[in-house]
Design an enzyme around this catalytic site. Structure first.
Site, PDB file in Angstrom:
ATOM      1  N   HIS A  75       0.717  -1.201  -0.429  1.00 15.99           N
ATOM      2  CA  HIS A  75       0.075  -0.330   0.129  1.00 15.99           C
ATOM      3  C   HIS A  75       0.799   1.220   0.232  1.00 15.99           C
ATOM      4  CE1 HIS A  75      -4.084  -2.513   0.758  1.00 15.99           C
ATOM      5  NE2 HIS A  75      -2.984  -2.931   1.185  1.00 15.99           N
ATOM      6  N   ASN A 148     -10.209  -2.655   2.460  1.00 14.58           N
ATOM      7  CA  ASN A 148      -9.819  -2.881   1.337  1.00 14.58           C
ATOM      8  C   ASN A 148     -11.217  -2.839   0.275  1.00 14.58           C
ATOM      9  OD1 ASN A 148      -7.123  -3.093   1.271  1.00 14.58           O
ATOM     10  ND2 ASN A 148      -7.360  -5.625   0.996  1.00 14.58           N
ATOM     11  N   TYR A 362       1.045  -4.488  12.220  1.00 10.73           N
ATOM     12  CA  TYR A 362       0.786  -2.635  11.526  1.00 10.73           C
ATOM     13  C   TYR A 362       2.029  -1.944  12.763  1.00 10.73           C
ATOM     14  CZ  TYR A 362      -2.054  -3.833   8.532  1.00 10.73           C
ATOM     15  OH  TYR A 362      -3.176  -4.459   7.353  1.00 10.73           O
TER      16      TYR A 362
END
Ligand code: HDD
Length: 683
Positions: A75, A148, A362
């Site tokens: 991304h 998404n 993350y």
């Protein structure tokens, strides 16, 4: 001896901006020291070496050398905007979280939409899943919904994520292809990963080549939990639904967009917001209990499965509006740090094993990308509600905490932060399981929903999926990989498998893959289509209008205002950006020159041309291509008498998508859709 400023002698630009009458801020170093010359480094003699002493040069170059931070491993290319979310329907029966109970409250958001595979500088329009990440700065802390534009994922367990990403990214020895899945390593991995085939169906559909970031859906994918005041849990899936409806490009158009405008989608989002055309999405939820989930014909904890809307209807609970572009791309879009682990009191995670792995990944990524556990202090990441704890120090600490207490419990400082009863509480889930590296049997059916997706599409969309797989497999060099993919397609749908086999010129079909679980025939779900979700509107779209010497001003103005009335934009195109002299002698400037404005960047095109200009233009390849591509990409074409002659010369067949602009209503109606019937001519 005082040295003369060389700019006086060589005129290298400084004098130009010194003549401006506007009062500027003083240019300084990072230490606040004023700079008198930002054009010349400090030298020993006029033609001599530069001196190490030049702290102004060193500070500027050192900062420049460190301007880049590691791009996101996935991304990396994204575009973002600020906005707000407003709740319209309370979920107070299901959760205590204020963002879902305080109807009418406006919560600031930052939304970043991205491609997955390409680097930060890659193009906007490859075939790819789009990331749809929203940070909501709520009064109870930041909530990140990191989803998404496709409701399912390629793998069931986070442990496979690095393999998936390594397979889709450019191949490590040759460094290509950039930003695309049409290569051996991706399809090799996919063909050895049966669970990926449901998502493959989506990724090969036109969802992966959107017309605009304003016209895509967003999905939270995993099930999450909502927890109410009694501590009861309800599962929830999140959906973002664009008010403009869904719209994709066709593949040839997406491919041509790559040369027409690398930044097509980024520009589209920025310009729409800039001109006050704010994109909006409804937030909808699917709510279901543990008992209801047990009756589903699949496991909702498996991220390769979705819950059809026909089974659990969507409930719209609020709207997100994006109404402000970032002020600075790096400070905001690049530095924003989304983490699925950022949730609120009144919510909790489910045990989806993909989600569980993400909860680690993350935060870890932000440490390496942003370089410090204080990344939460960067303005775009900082909560907009008060936050305080006893965490201290670290790289780039911006805060100056006061007092002697940096621990808890403590008694020495009355205002030091304490635990609260309204703080986050995990759902009290009971387990009676044993430890092991296992996957439940309930995750084993990899094909039923892939088939359901395929059979739910219109014939047009089914063709596009088959063509996309043919394209991708034609780029794959290893025949064994192609065969393995087709063996999976045979389990999904025999006709699809045959079509792909024919498309790649296969003489003999491989045997069907031996599925672990025989797929079930699930009912069609029209909600899975794109075409069914296109909106009958011109709002948010762009029409290109070509004019030339002698064109009629009235005709141009009339057409422009009719398009504007529909909420669309009309761009004027000419062979010179300076424009052309119209029939009444007035000069009309163009918005864009035709070489930089191919018809792929428009939703519909119009020609307003005199017969003389039409004759002249019919010999220009760029103009032939302009109309022909619009036709091939199934777009509406509007013409006057002159342009009509041009269309005849080029060989454009007249259909309900080609209209005389004397009847503007007919043109506008035809511009609200794509003219799918034309595809038959090209198949
Ligand atoms: Fe991820 C970024 C979405 C699975 C690890 N992911 C990232 C972004 C989006 C998603 C939208 C970009 C956020 C932004 O704009 O900054 N990812 C998903 C979805 C997934 C998913 C919808 C499955 C349902 N991701 C996933 C797994 C892992 C990661 C299983 C690792 C185990 N994802 C990352 C990451 C990234 C990331 C490496 C790269 C940059 C970042 O996090 O901030 O940590």
């Amino acid at each position: 001896m005082t040295q003369k400023n060389d700019n006086e002698f060589y005129g290298n630009g400084q004098e130009l901006h010194q003549t401006s009458t506007k009062k500027h801020k003083k240019l300084t170093t990072n230490q606040g020291v004023g700079i008198s010359d930002n054009q010349n480094s400090l030298k020993y003699g006029k033609r001599g070496p530069t001196l190490l002493e030049d702290f102004i040069l060193r500070e500027k170059i050192t900062h420049f050398d460190h301007e880049r931070i590691p791009e996101r491993i996935v991304h990396a290319r994204g575009s973002a905007a600020h906005g707000h979310f407003k709740l319209t329907k309370s979920l107070a029966d299901y959760t205590t979280t204020k963002i879902f109970t305080e109807v009418g409250t406006e919560t600031p958001v930052f939304c970043r939409i991205s491609t997955v595979a390409g680097g930060a500088g890659s193009v906007d329009t490859p075939r790819d899943v789009r990331g749809f990440a929203v940070k909501l700065y709520t009064s109870e802390g930041n909530w990140d919904l990191v989803g998404n534009n496709i409701p399912v994922f390629f793998i069931q367990d986070a442990i496979k994520f690095p393999d998936l990403v390594h397979a889709v990214k450019m191949e490590p020895d040759r460094g290509y292809p950039q930003a695309g899945s049409a290569h051996d390593t991706f399809w090799d991995f996919i063909s050895l990963t049966p669970e990926s085939f449901h998502t493959i169906m989506w990724a090969m559909s036109d969802r992966a080549i959107p017309r605009s970031l304003r016209m895509i859906e967003g999905f939270g994918i995993h099930s999450f939990r909502l927890i109410n005041a009694e501590g009861q849990s309800t599962f929830v899936k999140f959906h973002w639904r664009p008010k403009l409806g869904l719209q994709s490009t066709v593949w040839d158009e997406a491919a041509k967009l790559q040369y027409a405008d690398n930044d097509f989608l980024r520009r589209d989002l920025y310009e729409a917001i800039d001109q006050g055309d704010f994109p909006e999405w409804d937030l909808a939820v699917q709510l279901f209990t543990e008992e209801e989930a047990e009756a589903f014909p699949f496991d909702h904890l498996d991220p390769t499965k979705l819950i059809p809307e026909e089974l659990v209807p969507l409930k719209v609970i609020g709207t997100m509006v994006l109404d402000r572009n970032p002020d600075n791309f790096f400070a905001e879009t690049e530095q924003v740090a989304f983490c699925p682990s950022h949730i609120l009191p009144g919510m909790d995670f489910s045990n989806d094993p993909l989600l569980q792995g993400r909860l680690f990944s993350y935060l870890d990524t932000q440490l390496s990308r942003l370089g410090s556990p204080n990344f939460n202090q960067i303005p775009i990441n900082a909560p907009k509600c008060p936050f305080s704890n006893q965490q201290r120090d670290g790289h780039m600490q911006m805060d100056v905490p006061k007092g002697r207490v940096a621990y808890e419990p403590s008694s020495l400082q009355a205002d030091s932060p304490r635990e609260s009863t309204t703080g986050f509480k995990s759902f009290n889930e009971e387990f009676n399981e044993s430890k092991g590296r296992v996957r439940p049997e309930s995750f084993a059916d990899h094909y039923s929903q892939a088939r359901q997706f395929y059979i739910s599409q219109t014939k047009i969309e089914q063709n596009h999926i088959a063509n996309a797989i043919v394209f991708e497999l034609s780029k794959v060099e290893t025949q064994a990989v192609r065969l393995r993919v087709i063996s999976h397609l045979m389990v999904i749908d025999k006709k699809l498998a045959n079509k792909v086999a024919e498309g790649i010129g296969l003489d003999e079909m491989p045997s069907a893959f031996k599925a672990a679980v025989k797929p079930k025939d699930l009912p069609e779900s029209p909600a899975l289509q794109i075409i069914g979700k296109m909106k009958d509107t011109l709002k948010g779209r762009t029409v290109g209008l070509l004019f030339g010497e002698g064109s009629d001003e009235n005709q141009i103005k009339r057409t422009q205002s009719a398009i504007k009335k529909e909420g669309a934009t009309c761009k004027l195109i000419a062979t010179k950006v300076g424009g052309a002299k119209l029939s009444n002698g007035k000069k009309l400037e163009a918005d864009m020159q035709i070489d930089g404005a191919p018809s792929v960047i428009f939703d519909a095109v119009i020609g307003v041309l005199t017969p003389e200009m039409a004759k002249k233009y019919s010999k220009l390849p760029v103009i032939n291509e302009w109309f022909m591509n619009a036709y091939v990409h199934l777009k509406a074409i509007g013409h006057d008498e002159g342009t009509n002659m041009l269309l005849d010369k080029i060989g454009i067949m007249k259909d309900e998508g080609v209209n005389d602009i004397m009847n503007l209503d007919a043109f506008i109606k035809s511009a609200k859709t794509r003219h799918w019937a034309r595809e038959k001519q090209f198949s």
